[in-house]
Every structure is written in structure tokens, then in C-alpha cells.
Enzyme design. Structure first.
Site, mmCIF file in Angstrom:
data_model
loop_
_atom_site.group_PDB
_atom_site.id
_atom_site.type_symbol
_atom_site.label_atom_id
_atom_site.label_comp_id
_atom_site.label_asym_id
_atom_site.label_seq_id
_atom_site.Cartn_x
_atom_site.Cartn_y
_atom_site.Cartn_z
ATOM 1 N N ASN A 48 1.005 -1.239 0.116
ATOM 2 C CA ASN A 48 0.117 -0.092 0.164
ATOM 3 C C ASN A 48 1.091 1.192 0.228
ATOM 4 O OD1 ASN A 48 -2.296 -1.497 0.239
ATOM 5 N ND2 ASN A 48 -2.647 -1.253 2.289
ATOM 6 N N ARG A 372 -10.560 -4.332 -14.635
ATOM 7 C CA ARG A 372 -9.351 -4.959 -14.331
ATOM 8 C C ARG A 372 -9.471 -6.535 -14.973
ATOM 9 N NH1 ARG A 372 -5.956 -1.759 -11.589
ATOM 10 N NH2 ARG A 372 -6.989 -0.462 -9.808
ATOM 11 N N ARG A 402 -5.354 1.701 -13.325
ATOM 12 C CA ARG A 402 -3.785 1.930 -12.717
ATOM 13 C C ARG A 402 -3.330 0.512 -12.490
ATOM 14 N NH1 ARG A 402 -4.430 5.109 -7.890
ATOM 15 N NH2 ARG A 402 -4.421 6.962 -9.444
ATOM 16 N N HIS A 432 -15.837 2.558 -14.596
ATOM 17 C CA HIS A 432 -15.291 1.977 -13.233
ATOM 18 C C HIS A 432 -16.630 0.854 -13.235
ATOM 19 C CE1 HIS A 432 -14.842 1.805 -9.071
ATOM 20 N NE2 HIS A 432 -13.869 1.401 -9.519
ATOM 21 N N TYR A 465 -11.918 -10.143 -1.790
ATOM 22 C CA TYR A 465 -12.580 -8.715 -1.777
ATOM 23 C C TYR A 465 -13.907 -9.162 -1.250
ATOM 24 C CZ TYR A 465 -9.069 -6.265 -4.309
ATOM 25 O OH TYR A 465 -7.984 -5.597 -4.801
ATOM 26 N N ARG A 561 -13.956 2.178 4.823
ATOM 27 C CA ARG A 561 -12.540 1.193 4.832
ATOM 28 C C ARG A 561 -11.600 2.174 4.756
ATOM 29 N NH1 ARG A 561 -11.450 -1.366 -0.051
ATOM 30 N NH2 ARG A 561 -9.843 0.105 -0.417
ATOM 31 N N HIS A 589 -14.794 -4.224 0.092
ATOM 32 C CA HIS A 589 -14.802 -3.328 -1.007
ATOM 33 C C HIS A 589 -16.219 -3.127 -1.788
ATOM 34 C CE1 HIS A 589 -14.007 -3.343 -5.625
ATOM 35 N NE2 HIS A 589 -13.013 -2.507 -4.978
#
Length: 683
Positions: A48, A372, A402, A432, A465, A561, A589
Site C-alpha cells: 500500500n 481489471r 492503474r 468503473h 474482496y 474502509r 470493497h
């Protein structure tokens, strides 16, 4: 932005460090987390932080280039912020080092696993290390000797580990690149008297350092790692697709501006200064650390003992009755909506749905947005099969996801070559949303089937997740979702919708309307509640509205979160806002939004946080939950999370990350485990 509001906001980048501190807390939690899982939390913290410096800190550095007068008008103070970040990170790094050296290593030793440094090798271990070096590394290690009196600059690759080597008889500096593209960061040196000895790959190289440089005058060996700016800084041109330009610009990840040098704190100050100048770094970019870096490699730390007590118990996936028994998913979804909850349930249900669609003669179209893309999987194979079977397959590939740009574009090209219609990112907007639609001919009419989720179409991440996904054939929803795909295909500019929330068109407006409704209810003396779960909260207009709701008497209960710019629990401002954050075995998530709505509750799930980018600059889709049984199920799950008293931490003005206190009379609720048990009992 109103100056009064600005005073009542946390800086997102500073508050993010509080989130990462919660990850670090998990590395210390011996009560709930076995040894090897605590090591993984150290790896998560490290990973992270690397991304944070490469993205967020690099962005602050770019702001420094903006003309000072403009920065002043925009109330931007990047230097001050970066200094605060560095100070906080240094504090956390000290805690990190304490956990690793004083908790993790001794506990490993207590379980017959010794992580041994090169200077502690026995004669036999020295021989084993030398054999391993000669067999695996000798022909690939290439030392570099650098003369600061002649050479003014040196280039170090982004995120790679290096040894910086000094000599007692020379001002030259040596560098060795430590291989990081290998699974062998940890080498087993053998077992002796029931004790397993493991060493870092770094230590095997360190042990051979004199022979590598053919020198007996080495007086210092220090591990370093440079982080470089990871943003691609693509111009927002109106024409042309982004895929090719992103593909060509990925090398910038290697050549970007340096943002942090992590170095062994035992390095003498003159050496650190010399290194700083060679790399053209500022003092603020220098980050002292421990002997080893790249702790994200601890995800792969071997367990030669095979002791199950050192790991989490395995949790078999829960089978969803209605779909588990179904041979025809279309019939099952046509009969009723179905809700999936990951990682407690298998992503295989989504894969099998696409697999069935690919082979079903009645299916004409498959449309999906991929943010992704996983490596080769059942999903990608099924999409390729659908193309071969003559289906019209439309795939929207997000070229700007990213660190996944290259993989996404590679898969986009594969799909294109096979005959799919592949659409890439628009220059000024990201897609997204997590959406899938299948069109099937039934009774000579087109029937739509949809899946709308909070998480990516990725079987690997679905195992770690916490996300939700809705299967539906409800025409109110599928009709509007078809319009979203028409927008992505360039056939429609603005989609009409009454049911779905679609960014950047109606999500903000609808949320604002729902919040205003709660404010009016509170002002009328009625029950008024806003309950929401998201990853991050940053949008200033939403925060200002939540402050107004609190001041009107609306009870605002949030689970966030990550970071939040909202300051909760301040008298006269936000005393009716309470925020917790859950960090546990799985990554939270999912996004859930629940409004009391005068007793006629409304609940949405989807891909959008209350971030400006999600509301205004991305294609996002959130769906209402209309099925009463599923509404109750999701609300029950949400309630367990709201009542977590084992892993929930309070987000307050002081950012202390205090755990929610459990009264003696209250049962323990570790929400992720409680949700698993709830779903298991139900199914």
C-alpha cells in the site's frame, strides 16, 4: 470552496495514512490473526505504502510545479503536506520494524522457523548459500562501480532493490541489483534439530559480496529501493482512443520522477548525502528503514512446518441453492433475482452464466465492461468462445485502470483479433462500472439478463474482496442498463433512467435528493437515517450535505474502509455522524447505500464511492434492490457489519483508530465470520 468548509475537512492523503495504520494494527492482532496472516498484513502495508508514494505523493510533488500564486488561491500547500506525510510514515515505519523484529521473528523461532542473516550462517549454511548462489545467481549478478568524482548521476530502476556498497580504500560506490522478478526471495537452508532455517535472497548475495566485487576492502553494504512517479499524465485530448498511447507510455513507470528513497538506517550520513545528490533527491525524499525492503514479498514466505495453526482456517465457499441446482441460469434468473456475496460465494456463478450464454443458441449479444481483466480465466475463455459461436460480443476495456493498463490492452487486442467489438477508454472519463448484459431471443422477442456488481470481473480478487453482485431480468433495470451500454458504444449521449443510478448523469443528483429527504423528515420530527458503506469519502459537496443532515438531526452511520475527508463527532457540526472502518481477513470493497425514506427504505449497491471522480468523472452504475427477500438479506449482512465489535475501528477527529468497545453483556461480532455463518445457515 467555502473557507469554513475547508476548515472542516481532513486532508485525504493524511487520513489515508490512518487507514494504512489500521492495516498495521492487523499485523499486531495475535488474538484473531495467526502468525503467517500477520506477516501478510505487513506485506499489505508495505505494498500500500509503495503505491501511495508512487501515486499520491508524486501528485503532491507535481502540484509544487504550479505557480505559487495559483497554489495560494487554491489553498494548496504541497510542501507542508509532504512534510506531515513523511513524519507520519517515519512513525509508522518504527512500529513496523518493532513488529517484525520483536514480534514476528521471535514467534517464527518459537515455531521452529529461524529467519537467519548472512553473518549468522554456520559453516554448513555458508556452503549451502554458496552453492545456491553459484547455481542460481552468479551468472546474472552484474556489479556496477560508480565514481562520484567523474560520474554526476546514476539511474536506479523503479521499485527494484539494490545494494549500495562502500569501500574503505576508495570513494567509489558499488551497486548490485537484487533480482526481484523471482519467486525465490526466501531460500530454505535446511533443517537442523527440528528447526528450519530460512534466509533472504538478499543475504545470500550479501554473503558473496567480496567475491562479486573482487575486493577485501568493503566496509558497508546497505539495501536501498527507489520509488518513482507512477502517474501517466495523459493529456485530455478530445479525439482518438487512449489504448495505443498508454501502451507506449508504460515505460514512464521506469523513468518517472523519484518520489522516495528507502534506505537502511544504518547507512552513515555522508554516504546517504552522497547518494541523495547522485539521485538528485531532496532531503524530504530520503526515508530511513530497516535492513530489508520490499516486504510485500512476505505474501510468499514459505511454511516448511505445514502447521495449520499458523494460518487462517480454510472456509469452503457457500453454495447458493437456487443457482447451484440450476442447469439453466436463464430460467433461474428469469424466475427471480439472485444476490451473490464474495468471497463467501464462488465467482464461478458469474463465469458459468457467461459460459452458458456463449453456447446458448438463443443468445445473440453479450456486453460487458472490464475494469481489471484477469489473466486467462473461465470468463475470458467463455467470451472468446462466444465470439467463435457467432455471438455479437461487445467488450468495454478500461485502458486507464492503474497498474493494469498493459494487461487490459493486451486482452483487448486478443478480443479484437477474434472479432469482438472492443471499446477503449474515453479521454476524459473512466469506466468503473461492473456490468454485464446478455440478450436472448425468447418467443421471438429480445429478453435482457443483467449482472451488476460492486467488484471487478476477476475470479482471483473475488476470493479476497468482500463484494456483492445482482443477477436480474427485471425489465426496469435491464432496460436502463442497455442504455448505459449504448452510451459506452457511442450510440447515446445521455441515458434516461428512473431506477439505476448512473454516473456522471444522475448519481449525484439522486443521492442529494435522498439526503435532502432525510433532512426534511428530521426537521419534521420524524425518524431520519442515512446508512452507507463505501471505500472512501472525499466529495466536498456530499460532505457539506452530510454535515447539514447531522445538524438537522439525521442519524448518519457510515462504514468507510479507507480515507475520509469528513470529520465526525464534532459538536455543532457532525455529532450525529458515526464512522467505523473494518479491516480483517478479506478486503472490504462493497458499496451499500441505505436511506430510511419515511419508513419505505431504499437501498442501492454498485461501483461508486462518494468521491468526486465516482460521481462526476466516471461511468458508474448502482442498482436498487427491489426483491424483498434479497433486500432483507443484504440489510441483515449490513447490520452485522454495523455491529462489528471485533475488527471495527472508530474513525474520529483524533484519528486514534480505537477499536469499537464491546460491553461484557454483548456477544462478539466479527462481521466477516458472522456473515459467513449467516449465509451458510441460510443456504
Amino acid at each position: 470552496m467555502d473557507s469554513e468548509l475547508a476548515d472542516n475537512l481532513k486532508h485525504r492523503d493524511l487520513n489515508w495514512l490512518s487507514f494504512n495504520a489500521r492495516v498495521l494494527q492487523e499485523a499486531q492482532d495475535k488474538r484473531f490473526n495467526p502468525l503467517f496472516e500477520r506477516m501478510k498484513f505487513l506485506a499489505i502495508y508495505s505494498s500500500n505504502l509503495d503505491e501511495y508514494f508512487r501515486v499520491r505523493v508524486s501528485q503532491l510533488r507535481q502540484i509544487k510545479r504550479v505557480e505559487k500564486s495559483i497554489r495560494k488561491k487554491l489553498a494548496l500547500r504541497p510542501n507542508k503536506t509532504v512534510k506531515e506525510i513523511i513524519a507520519k510514515v517515519k512513525e509508522q515505519q518504527e512500529v513496523f520494524g518493532h513488529i517484525f523484529n520483536n514480534e514476528i521473528k521471535p514467534e517464527l523461532a518459537a515455531n521452529n522457523i529461524v529467519l537467519i542473516a548472512s553473518e549468522d550462517y554456520t559453516p554448513i549454511q555458508k556452503k549451502v548459500a554458496n552453492i545456491w548462489y553459484v547455481t542460481h545467481l552468479k551468472n546474472t549478478i552484474k556489479p556496477i562501480l560508480f565514481d562520484p568524482s567523474k560520474d554526476k548521476e546514476i539511474f536506479l530502476e523503479n521499485q527494484n532493490l539494490y545494494f549500495c556498497v562502500t569501500f574503505s580504500d576508495s570513494k567509489k560506490i558499488g551497486f548490485i541489483k537484487i533480482p526481484t522478478d523471482t519467486n525465490d526471495r526466501f531460500i530454505e537452508l535446511g533443517k537442523h534439530k527440528d528447526i528450519y532455517y530460512i534466509t533472504f535472497l538478499d543475504d545470500i548475495i550479501r554473503h558473496e559480496i567480496s567475491s562479486i566485487f573482487n575486493s577485501e576492502t568493503i566496509d558497508g553494504v546497505f539495501e536501498i529501493k527507489l520509488s518513482r512517479d507512477a502517474e501517466l499524465y495523459i493529456d485530455d485530448e478530445l479525439e482518438g482512443i487512449l489504448a495505443e498511447r498508454i501502451y507506449k507510455s508504460l515505460e514512464q513507470r521506469q523513468e518517472g520522477q523519484p518520489t522516495r528513497l528507502l534506505y537502511d538506517a544504518s547507512m552513515p550520513k555522508p554516504v546517504a548525502k552522497k547518494l541523495r545528490k547522485l539521485l538528485k533527491l531532496g532531503k524530504i525524499d530520503m526515508m530511513p528503514g530497516g535492513r530489508y525492503h520490499n516486504f510485500n514479498d512476505f505474501f510468499k514466505f514459505p511454511d516448511p512446518t505445514g502447521n495449520p495453526d499458523l494460518h487462517y482456517d480454510k472456509k469452503p465457499v457457500i453454495k447458493l441453492k437456487a443457482l447451484e441446482k440450476a442447469t439453466d441460469y436463464f430460467e433461474a434468473i428469469r424466475a427471480k433475482d439472485h444476490l451473490l456475496h464474495f468471497p463467501f460465494m464462488s465467482f464461478g456463478y458469474v463465469e458459468r452464466f457467461v459460459e452458458q450464454a456463449a453456447s446458448d443458441d438463443a443468445v445473440t449479444h453479450i456486453k460487458i465492461s472490464l475494469y481489471r481483466v484477469a489473466d486467462e480465466s473461465v470468463l475470458t475463455t467463455s467470451l472468446l468462445k462466444a465470439i467463435e459461436n457467432g455471438k455479437q460480443v461487445t467488450i468495454f476495456i478500461e485502458a486507464k485502470a492503474r497498474f493494469d493498463e498493459e494487461n487490459n490492452i493486451t486482452w483487448g487486442r486478443k478480443f479484437e483479433e477474434k472479432g469482438a467489438q472492443v471499446i477503449y477508454s474515453y479521454p476524459r472519463i473512466k469506466v468503473h462500472s461492473k456490468i454485464l448484459m446478455v440478450i436472448r431471443v425468447e418467443d421471438d422477442k429480445a429478453k435482457r439478463y443483467a449482472y451488476i456488481g460492486t467488484g471487478n470481473f476477476n475470479g482471483d480478487t473475488s476470493k479476497i474482496y468482500c463484494d456483492h453482485g445482482l443477477f436480474t431480468a427485471n425489465n426496469k433495470i435491464t432496460k436502463e442498463l442497455s442504455r448505459v451500454f449504448e452510451v459506452l458504444e457511442g450510440k447515446l449521449i445521455i441515458p434516461r433512467n428512473k431506477h439505476l443510478l448512473i454516473s456522471p448523469f444522475t448519481t449525484r443528483r439522486t443521492f442529494e435528493k435522498l439526503i435532502h429527504s432525510e433532512i426534511e423528515a428530521a426537521q419534521a420530527g420524524k425518524t431520519a437515517k442515512i446508512t452507507a458503506k463505501m471505500n472512501s469519502l472525499e466529495d466536498k459537496d456530499m460532505i457539506e450535505l452530510l454535515y447539514k443532515a447531522s445538524q438537522a438531526g439525521v442519524q448518519v452511520r457510515l462504514i468507510i474502509r479507507g480515507f475520509t475527508s469528513l470529520i465526525p463527532g464534532v459538536k455543532g457540526l457532525s455529532e450525529n455522524i458515526f464512522i467505523t472502518s473494518i479491516i480483517d481477513r478479506y478486503l472490504e470493497h462493497g458499496r451499500i447505500y441505505l436511506f430510511h425514506n419515511n419508513g419505505d427504505e431504499q437501498m442501492y449497491i454498485g461501483s461508486a464511492d462518494w468521491m468526486t471522480r465516482n460521481l462526476d468523472r466516471r461511468i458508474e452504475v448502482l442498482t436498487p434492490i427491489y426483491d424483498k427477500e434479497l433486500f432483507t438479506e443484504l440489510k441483515d449482512i449490513f447490520t452485522l457489519q454495523l455491529n462489528d465489535n471485533c475488527k471495527a475501528r472508530i474513525q474520529d477527529a483524533n484519528e486514534q483508530n480505537l477499536y469499537v468497545k464491546r460491553e461484557d453483556s454483548e456477544p462478539e461480532i466479527r462481521s466477516q465470520y458472522a456473515i459467513y455463518d449467516y449465509l451458510k445457515n441460510k443456504n
